[in-house]
Each structure stands twice: as structure tokens, then as C-alpha cells.
Design a protein around this motif. Structure first.
Motif, mmCIF file in Angstrom:
data_model
loop_
_atom_site.group_PDB
_atom_site.id
_atom_site.type_symbol
_atom_site.label_atom_id
_atom_site.label_comp_id
_atom_site.label_asym_id
_atom_site.label_seq_id
_atom_site.Cartn_x
_atom_site.Cartn_y
_atom_site.Cartn_z
ATOM 1 N N THR A 175 0.016 -52.247 -28.347
ATOM 2 C CA THR A 175 0.081 -52.307 -26.898
ATOM 3 C C THR A 175 0.304 -53.745 -26.464
ATOM 4 O O THR A 175 -0.499 -54.630 -26.779
ATOM 5 C CB THR A 175 -1.200 -51.765 -26.244
ATOM 6 O OG1 THR A 175 -1.364 -50.386 -26.603
ATOM 7 C CG2 THR A 175 -1.120 -51.864 -24.722
ATOM 8 N N THR A 194 -0.718 -48.609 -33.763
ATOM 9 C CA THR A 194 -0.388 -48.424 -32.353
ATOM 10 C C THR A 194 -0.492 -49.771 -31.655
ATOM 11 O O THR A 194 -1.563 -50.393 -31.632
ATOM 12 C CB THR A 194 -1.313 -47.403 -31.696
ATOM 13 O OG1 THR A 194 -1.155 -46.146 -32.364
ATOM 14 C CG2 THR A 194 -0.971 -47.232 -30.219
ATOM 15 N N THR A 206 3.302 -49.407 -24.871
ATOM 16 C CA THR A 206 2.641 -48.945 -26.092
ATOM 17 C C THR A 206 3.653 -48.226 -26.976
ATOM 18 O O THR A 206 4.442 -47.398 -26.503
ATOM 19 C CB THR A 206 1.475 -47.996 -25.762
ATOM 20 O OG1 THR A 206 0.504 -48.703 -24.966
ATOM 21 C CG2 THR A 206 0.789 -47.504 -27.027
ATOM 22 N N SER A 245 1.621 -52.419 -19.167
ATOM 23 C CA SER A 245 1.479 -52.273 -20.614
ATOM 24 C C SER A 245 2.573 -51.395 -21.209
ATOM 25 O O SER A 245 2.957 -50.367 -20.637
ATOM 26 C CB SER A 245 0.114 -51.678 -20.966
ATOM 27 O OG SER A 245 -0.929 -52.561 -20.614
#
Length: 512
Positions: free
Chosen positions: A58, A56, A89, A87
Motif C-alpha cells: 500500500t 500486499t 494497494t 492510497s
């Protein structure tokens, strides 16, 4: 029904030396771990490795202003993210080389390698650690050339005596080096955070050739001894040409790696940065492999002719899982005459080029994304570009037979995704250019070019071209399954493909 999610992937985050400034634009976390982002001329860079599982990612704008738009390349991966304020993600399920762009900021290259599985011990039988006695090399601004060369020679001698490779182990740190040479039965391992750095101070380097078009002498920073075999360079370290700064002392340009007259040569996992001339140059060699390769050259206009990897007069060469960025051609093939500047100091005769594969690559350049030429003074045959993404270029797919009377033949471009064409080169801004030029060394033909399974998301602003010369025609071109912008069906005519500039060429076949 609920589906199980993959476990978070194990990560290896590479240390970044203080010589590389932090990005003023981006912060990055992967699976909650901070990953350094470095500033670079034209784009920013973050590097790490991941194993099996999900990652994951970001990306956050440093000034915390809200994100208005974003892109994640390669587009063919169909990665979408969620935006929350400053941000972005998103998740990847395997190692990938990515380019993320937020609003009008520079692109962020996130180079995710596979985890290392072959890292050697840092000492023991057949291991020659440059920090240990008798070498006692020290990182920093002082030169460690003699210590490194002694370690390399000792490792090669051990490898030859024991029927395998001796290994030189280079720990993390910035190692300032002059010219170094590689002998047979040798492995050079660069640990994550290890940087071999060029300075351009002429007294520390051998001059190997003079590049007429740049008006400067050139050195091979790292090269092989003639008639060598069984050499490897691997790890997750960096070979750094120090770019513009290295020209200041004496205008001495650098090719970072030149495998010349060698066989069974392997490079895996290495990052090459900021060459002031062509970066990696295999010459008159056979059985070479380059994998997990990062070629990061500047994108400002102060350092032209900074090609990525130019395969020259070599046979059985594979470049796989690579990203190449620079002003000039990141991935190309070439052949020369005996008196060409680049080869005239090399003994022996020019050779043809045969059986070269570029597979699973990403290219970003102001010139040609994927290219055969310009030099075709000897024959070039069986060159394949496969599973490639052209992130941006002037010409996406090209055969430019500008110099020489050799034949460029049996050339394939397979499964190519063309995302952008933002630049112009030789008045071309197009997805396809096959052409011969009337250079000083005569003209030669192009024959047997297959272009198949191409998604053209951007066709450029000039007509695609197939232009031969009288006595040097372009023949045997086959186009299969070409998907042009805005279309859901494959093109069936040259006009639909915007191939409207055709001369001294034929037949051109379109098939599905």
C-alpha cells in the motif's frame, strides 16, 4: 469454487540510517508493516526483502490528497491496484524491483530483494567483526579506515591459511571510511542498515586516476589488490558515495567499487548510492558475478557521468537481477587503449572483452538504457542483454562505437520491454541506435547484432538508426519479433520499426 490464496510472505525490512531523509511524498506498508521511504534526488526509495508468498503493498500520498492516476512498472508484470482516496494497494507474488508513480510526484522505487539465506554469524572462527577487539571500530563521523583494513587483512590471511574465505562482519551503522583494499580469500558482509560512506576529504583517499572529461581526480573507494582471487561482498548493506556533498572538500570524484585484475569475484545484495563518477567498474578481470544489485544514482543535472556498472576489458561477467538508475548509462561495456585516462595508471596491457551477460535488469536513465560502447579500442564480443526493462531513457538499445578500431561483435538484445523514452542524447530519442563515430582513435566495425523479442511501447521522437562509417560498416544485424507501439503484429519492415536512418550498413535481416 474458491481458490486458496497464498499465505503472506515473510518480510525483512531494512533499517534506514538517519543520514537519509524521509520522503515528503510517500508512506509505504507491506503486509501491514511500515517500510521506511527515503527521499533522493529524482526519486524516492524503499527497500526490503520477502520470502515465499504474497506481499500486499500500500502506497499512500503523504498529504492525503486523492490519487488521480498511477502507474506500476515493470508494465510487463501487468500489476493493477485498487485506489482508495490517497492510497494505492496492489499485490506481488515474488520479490521484484518496482517503480510506482502517483500523479505528478517523483517515482517511488520499491526494491524487494529475496530473503537472505547466507547471513553469517557475527562472531566465531573465521569471522572478523569490526566492532570487536582488536578492531573496535565505531560508527559515526570519525574514520574507521585502519580498523576496517586490519580486519580485512586478517580475514584474508585466515582464509588463505584455511583454504576458504575469512569473513569481515559489518553491523548496522554509518561507517566513515577512506580507501580500502580487498585481498584474496576474503568475504565482506554488510548487514542490513550497514552503510560504508565516502566523504571526499582528500587526505583519506588514494588518487587512482584523473578523469579528463570531468576535470577531476578520481579515487577507487573499494578495490581489489592486483592478482587477487576468491573475494565476495554480500549482505543487504549500502556503499554510499555521498554524491554532490563529497565533491565539496577537494573535488575528488569516486568510483565506489573497482574489481581490478581479480578472478572469482562475487557481489550479492548490495546497494550502491550516489557516486560522483562511474559507480562499479570491473577492469581486466575474469569470472565475476553481480546479483540482486541496486545502483541508485542521482537524477538531477548536477552530477553527470554517474554510470551504474561499466564492465571493462573483462571476461565471463554476469549481472543478474539488478536495477540501475542514473543520469548516464546504468549498464554498459567498454574497452580502452593503454593511454586512456581511466586505465593509464594500471600496469599491464589492454585486454579484449568477452562473454558478458546482463540478465533480468531494470534501467532508468537520461542516456542509454542498454549499451555497448562508447569505447571499443579493443574487441568486444559475446555481450548479451536479456530480460530487460527500459523504464525510461533517451536510447533504449544501443551500440555506440565512438572510439577505437576494435570490433564490437556477437551482441544480443533478447526479451526487452521499452516503456518510455523521455530524454534526448546526441540528438537521439529512439528505441534503437547502432552507430559508429569518427573519434580521435579511428573507427571500427559492428558485426553480428541480434535484436529479438522486443516490445516497444514508446518509439521516441527520432528515427531509429543503423549508421556505420566507410571502412567500418555495421553488418549482420538481425531483427526478430519486434512489436511496435499500437500494433498487435510483429513488424515486417524497417519502416514499420521506424528504422529509417540507415547508412554504411547491411545486410539487415528481419525474421519471425
Amino acid at each position: 469454487m474458491q481458490y486458496a490464496q497464498a499465505a503472506p510472505a515473510p518480510l525483512q525490512i531494512y533499517p534506514v540510517q538517519s543520514i537519509y531523509a524521509a520522503s515528503p511524498d510517500y508512506r509505504l506498508t507491506v503486509n501491514g508493516q511500515s517500510v521506511p521511504v527515503s527521499d533522493f534526488p529524482g526519486y524516492d526509495i524503499a527497500q526490503l526483502a520477502m520470502g515465499g508468498g504474497d506481499a500486499t503493498i500500500t502506497v499512500t500520498k503523504v498529504n492525503n490528497t486523492a490519487i488521480g492516476s498511477y502507474s506500476i512498472s515493470p508494465a510487463k508484470l501487468n500489476l493493477s491496484g485498487s485506489v482508495s482516496g490517497a492510497s494505492l494497494t496492489f499485490t506481488v507474488t515474488r520479490d521484484e524491483y518496482l517503480i510506482v508513480k502517483l500523479d505528478g510526484r517523483p517515482g517511488l522505487v520499491i526494491a524487494i530483494d529475496p530473503l537472505e539465506t547466507n547471513r553469517p554469524a557475527d562472531n566465531g572462527a573465521g569471522i572478523f567483526n569490526v566492532r570487536n577487539a582488536p578492531y573496535n571500530a565505531q560508527p559515526g563521523s570519525g574514520y574507521s579506515t585502519t580498523a576496517f583494513q586490519n580486519a580485512l587483512n586478517d580475514a584474508a590471511a585466515w582464509g588463505t591459511a584455511n583454504g576458504r574465505q575469512g569473513t569481515v562482519y559489518v553491523p548496522a551503522g554509518v561507517w566513515t571510511l577512506g580507501t580500502i583494499y580487498l585481498r584474496s580469500n576474503l568475504a565482506l558482509y554488510l548487514a542490513p542498515g550497514a552503510v560504508l560512506r565516502y566523504t571526499g576529504e582528500r587526505a583519506n583517499y588514494d588518487v587512482h586516476w584523473h578523469k579528463d572529461s570531468q576535470g577531476r581526480d578520481i579515487t577507487w573507494f573499494i578495490s581489489t589488490r592486483y592478482s587477487s582471487t576468491n573475494i565476495s561482498i554480500y549482505g543487504r548493506g549500502t556503499i554510499d558515495g555521498n554524491g554532490k556533498a563529497s565533491l565539496a572538500p577537494s573535488n575528488l570524484g569516486v568510483n565506489l567499487l573497482t574489481p581490478v585484475y581479480t578472478t572469482n569475484f562475487r557481489v550479492d545484495g548490495i546497494t550502491f548510492k550516489e557516486a560522483s563518477s562511474w559507480m562499479v567498474m570491473p577492469i581486466r578481470s575474469e569470472d565475476l558475478s553481480f546479483t540482486n544489485l541496486k545502483l541508485f544514482n542521482r537524477l538531477d543535472l548536477e552530477l553527470g557521468e554517474n554510470d551504474g556498472i561499466d564492465v571493462m576489458e573483462s571476461t565471463a561477467v554476469t549481472v543478474r537481477n539488478a536495477i540501475g538508475i542514473g543520469l548516464d548509462d546504468p549498464f554498459s561495456t567498454k574497452t580502452w587503449a593503454a593511454n586512456t585516462d581511466i586505465t593509464k595508471n594500471i600496469p599491464g596491457n589492454p585486454r579484449p572483452l568477452d562473454n558478458v551477460l546482463f540478465d533480468d535488469i531494470i534501467t532508468w536513465t537520461f542516456c542509454y538504457g542498454l549499451k555497448v560502447g562508447q569505447g571499443v579500442l579493443q574487441n568486444q564480443s559475446n555481450v548479451t542483454f536479456r530480460n530487460a526493462v527500459v523504464y525510461d531513457a533517451a536510447v533504449a538499445i544501443g551500440v555506440h562505437h565512438k572510439y577505437g578500431t576494435g570490433t564490437a561483435g556477437t551482441i544480443r538484445f533478447e526479451n526487452i520491454d521499452i516503456e518510455r523514452l523521455s530524454f534526448t542524447n546526441d540528438n537521439n530519442r529512439t528505441w534503437l541506435a547502432l552507430w559508429t563515430g569518427a573519434g580521435a582513435n579511428g573507427v571500427g566495425p559492428i558485426t553480428g547484432v541480434t535484436i529479438t523479442d522486443v516490445r516497444v511501447r514508446n518509439a521516441g521522437t527520432t528515427a531509429a538508426r543503423i549508421n556505420g562509417q566507410p571502412g567500418a560498416q555495421i553488418t549482420g544485424v538481425e531483427l526478430r519479433r519486434i512489436l511496435m507501439p499500437g500494433s498487435s503484429a510483429y513488424a515486417t519492415t524497417l519502416n514499420q520499426m521506424n528504422i529509417t536512418n540507415v547508412s554504411e550498413a547491411g545486410p539487415v535481416t528481419i525474421s519471425q
